[in-house]
Motif scaffolding. Structure first.
Motif, PDB file in Angstrom:
ATOM      1  N   ARG A  27     -48.299  69.229 -41.855  1.00 30.30           N
ATOM      2  CA  ARG A  27     -46.857  69.387 -42.401  1.00 30.30           C
ATOM      3  C   ARG A  27     -45.555  69.438 -41.113  1.00 30.30           C
ATOM      4  N   ALA A  28     -46.286  70.429 -40.221  1.00 32.19           N
ATOM      5  CA  ALA A  28     -45.546  70.464 -39.039  1.00 32.19           C
ATOM      6  C   ALA A  28     -45.065  69.280 -38.133  1.00 32.19           C
ATOM      7  N   ARG A  29     -46.183  68.556 -37.981  1.00 31.65           N
ATOM      8  CA  ARG A  29     -46.192  67.220 -37.197  1.00 31.65           C
ATOM      9  C   ARG A  29     -45.355  66.294 -37.954  1.00 31.65           C
ATOM     10  N   ASN A  30     -45.393  66.220 -39.332  1.00 27.40           N
ATOM     11  CA  ASN A  30     -44.776  65.097 -40.034  1.00 27.40           C
ATOM     12  C   ASN A  30     -43.168  65.442 -40.094  1.00 27.40           C
ATOM     13  N   ALA A  31     -42.797  66.956 -40.139  1.00 24.06           N
ATOM     14  CA  ALA A  31     -41.495  67.178 -39.990  1.00 24.06           C
ATOM     15  C   ALA A  31     -40.946  67.020 -38.598  1.00 24.06           C
ATOM     16  N   ILE A  32     -41.817  67.153 -37.731  1.00 29.59           N
ATOM     17  CA  ILE A  32     -40.961  66.856 -36.289  1.00 29.59           C
ATOM     18  C   ILE A  32     -40.976  65.200 -36.349  1.00 29.59           C
ATOM     19  N   ARG A  33     -41.797  64.539 -36.818  1.00 27.61           N
ATOM     20  CA  ARG A  33     -41.896  63.017 -36.581  1.00 27.61           C
ATOM     21  C   ARG A  33     -40.594  62.598 -37.610  1.00 27.61           C
ATOM     22  N   LYS A  34     -40.292  63.464 -38.631  1.00 26.91           N
ATOM     23  CA  LYS A  34     -38.913  62.803 -39.336  1.00 26.91           C
ATOM     24  C   LYS A  34     -37.778  63.250 -38.736  1.00 26.91           C
ATOM     25  N   LEU A  35     -37.837  64.215 -37.876  1.00 28.62           N
ATOM     26  CA  LEU A  35     -36.664  64.626 -36.976  1.00 28.62           C
ATOM     27  C   LEU A  35     -36.207  63.659 -35.844  1.00 28.62           C
ATOM     28  N   ARG A  36     -37.552  63.155 -35.315  1.00 28.67           N
ATOM     29  CA  ARG A  36     -37.315  62.298 -34.441  1.00 28.67           C
ATOM     30  C   ARG A  36     -36.717  60.866 -35.200  1.00 28.67           C
ATOM     31  N   GLU A  37     -37.139  60.472 -36.295  1.00 26.77           N
ATOM     32  CA  GLU A  37     -36.610  59.405 -36.618  1.00 26.77           C
ATOM     33  C   GLU A  37     -35.108  59.338 -37.265  1.00 26.77           C
ATOM     34  N   ALA A  40     -33.087  59.174 -34.132  1.00 33.34           N
ATOM     35  CA  ALA A  40     -33.194  57.580 -33.713  1.00 33.34           C
ATOM     36  C   ALA A  40     -32.218  56.845 -34.961  1.00 33.34           C
ATOM     37  N   ALA A  41     -32.240  57.279 -35.948  1.00 34.30           N
ATOM     38  CA  ALA A  41     -30.979  56.643 -36.973  1.00 34.30           C
ATOM     39  C   ALA A  41     -29.559  56.913 -36.582  1.00 34.30           C
ATOM     40  N   GLY A  42     -29.477  58.287 -35.898  1.00 28.25           N
ATOM     41  CA  GLY A  42     -28.244  58.707 -35.649  1.00 28.25           C
ATOM     42  C   GLY A  42     -27.521  59.227 -36.814  1.00 28.25           C
ATOM     43  N   ASP A  43     -27.887  59.684 -38.047  1.00 24.68           N
ATOM     44  CA  ASP A  43     -27.253  60.170 -39.173  1.00 24.68           C
ATOM     45  C   ASP A  43     -27.347  61.761 -38.687  1.00 24.68           C
ATOM     46  N   ALA A  44     -25.953  62.556 -38.649  1.00 26.56           N
ATOM     47  CA  ALA A  44     -25.929  63.764 -38.149  1.00 26.56           C
ATOM     48  C   ALA A  44     -26.290  64.599 -39.339  1.00 26.56           C
ATOM     49  N   ALA A  45     -26.099  64.276 -40.798  1.00 29.82           N
ATOM     50  CA  ALA A  45     -26.351  65.043 -41.944  1.00 29.82           C
ATOM     51  C   ALA A  45     -27.891  65.327 -41.946  1.00 29.82           C
ATOM     52  N   ALA A  46     -28.740  63.939 -41.798  1.00 33.60           N
ATOM     53  CA  ALA A  46     -30.079  63.905 -41.899  1.00 33.60           C
ATOM     54  C   ALA A  46     -30.936  64.619 -40.743  1.00 33.60           C
ATOM     55  N   ILE A  47     -29.972  64.849 -39.464  1.00 38.84           N
ATOM     56  CA  ILE A  47     -30.582  65.418 -38.286  1.00 38.84           C
ATOM     57  C   ILE A  47     -30.745  66.865 -38.569  1.00 38.84           C
ATOM     58  N   ALA A  81     -33.598  70.513 -27.831  1.00 30.51           N
ATOM     59  CA  ALA A  81     -33.072  69.632 -26.522  1.00 30.51           C
ATOM     60  C   ALA A  81     -32.994  68.241 -27.252  1.00 30.51           C
ATOM     61  N   LEU A  82     -33.672  67.640 -27.941  1.00 36.21           N
ATOM     62  CA  LEU A  82     -33.552  66.538 -28.474  1.00 36.21           C
ATOM     63  C   LEU A  82     -32.219  66.155 -29.124  1.00 36.21           C
ATOM     64  N   VAL A  83     -32.043  67.244 -29.920  1.00 36.40           N
ATOM     65  CA  VAL A  83     -30.801  67.277 -31.000  1.00 36.40           C
ATOM     66  C   VAL A  83     -29.419  67.341 -30.100  1.00 36.40           C
ATOM     67  N   ASN A  84     -29.679  68.192 -29.195  1.00 34.13           N
ATOM     68  CA  ASN A  84     -28.476  68.396 -28.226  1.00 34.13           C
ATOM     69  C   ASN A  84     -28.211  67.168 -27.488  1.00 34.13           C
ATOM     70  N   LYS A  85     -29.120  66.606 -26.819  1.00 38.20           N
ATOM     71  CA  LYS A  85     -29.005  65.398 -25.969  1.00 38.20           C
ATOM     72  C   LYS A  85     -28.401  64.426 -26.996  1.00 38.20           C
ATOM     73  N   HIS A  86     -28.782  64.257 -28.327  1.00 43.83           N
ATOM     74  CA  HIS A  86     -28.142  62.975 -29.061  1.00 43.83           C
ATOM     75  C   HIS A  86     -26.715  63.444 -29.291  1.00 43.83           C
ATOM     76  N   GLN A  87     -26.409  64.852 -29.746  1.00 35.35           N
ATOM     77  CA  GLN A  87     -24.993  65.021 -30.083  1.00 35.35           C
ATOM     78  C   GLN A  87     -23.929  65.097 -28.975  1.00 35.35           C
ATOM     79  N   GLN A  88     -24.564  64.950 -27.615  1.00 34.19           N
ATOM     80  CA  GLN A  88     -23.635  65.093 -26.557  1.00 34.19           C
ATOM     81  C   GLN A  88     -23.065  63.638 -26.234  1.00 34.19           C
ATOM     82  N   PRO A  89     -21.638  63.498 -26.073  1.00 36.44           N
ATOM     83  CA  PRO A  89     -21.096  62.093 -25.830  1.00 36.44           C
ATOM     84  C   PRO A  89     -21.685  61.498 -24.606  1.00 36.44           C
ATOM     85  N   ALA A  90     -21.883  60.237 -24.548  1.00 30.27           N
ATOM     86  CA  ALA A  90     -22.421  59.489 -23.613  1.00 30.27           C
ATOM     87  C   ALA A  90     -21.210  59.527 -22.481  1.00 30.27           C
ATOM     88  N   ALA A  91     -21.525  59.688 -21.096  1.00 36.15           N
ATOM     89  CA  ALA A  91     -20.595  59.752 -20.150  1.00 36.15           C
ATOM     90  C   ALA A  91     -20.530  58.574 -19.218  1.00 36.15           C
TER      91      ALA A  91
END
Length: 91
Positions: A27-37, A40-47, A81-91
Motif C-alpha cells: 500500500r505504501a509503495r503504491n501510494a508513492i508510485r501514484k505520487l510520482r505519476e 509527472a502529470a503536473g496536476d497540483a491538486a493531485a500532487i 524533495a520531489l514535490v518541492n523540485k516540481h513546484q519550483q519555477p524553472a530558472a
C-alpha cells in the motif's frame, strides 16, 4: 517445523503478521508510485492529495513495524524533495 504447541501457534501468528506487513508495504509503495505519476502529470491538486496519502501510508507502515522508522523518514524526505523540485519555477 515447530513441535511445541506454543511454537506452532507462534508460527501461525507470524504467517498472519507477514501477510499484514506485505499488504502495508504494498500500500505504501503504491501510494508513492501514484505520487510520482501525479508529479509527472503536473496536476497540483493531485500532487497534494497523493502526497498526503503517501505520507499516511508510509507512517502507518512504520508504526506497525512493516518498514523501519528510518526508511519511512527517508521516503518522506525524498517525496517532499520531489514535490518541492516540481513546484519550483524553472530558472
Amino acid at each position: 517445523m515447530a513441535h511445541h504447541k506454543s511454537a506452532i501457534k507462534r508460527w501461525h501468528q507470524s504467517l498472519r503478521e507477514r501477510e499484514r506487513n506485505r499488504s502495508r508495504r504494498t500500500r505504501a509503495r503504491n501510494a508513492i508510485r501514484k505520487l510520482r505519476e501525479a508529479v509527472a502529470a503536473g496536476d497540483a491538486a493531485a500532487i497534494s492529495e497523493a502526497l498526503s496519502k503517501a505520507y499516511s501510508a508510509v507512517d502507518r507502515a512504520a508504526k506497525k513495524g512493516a518498514i523501519h522508522d528510518g526508511k519511512a523518514d527517508r521516503l518522506k524526505r525524498r517525496m517532499a524533495a520531489l514535490v518541492n523540485k516540481h513546484q519550483q519555477p524553472a530558472a
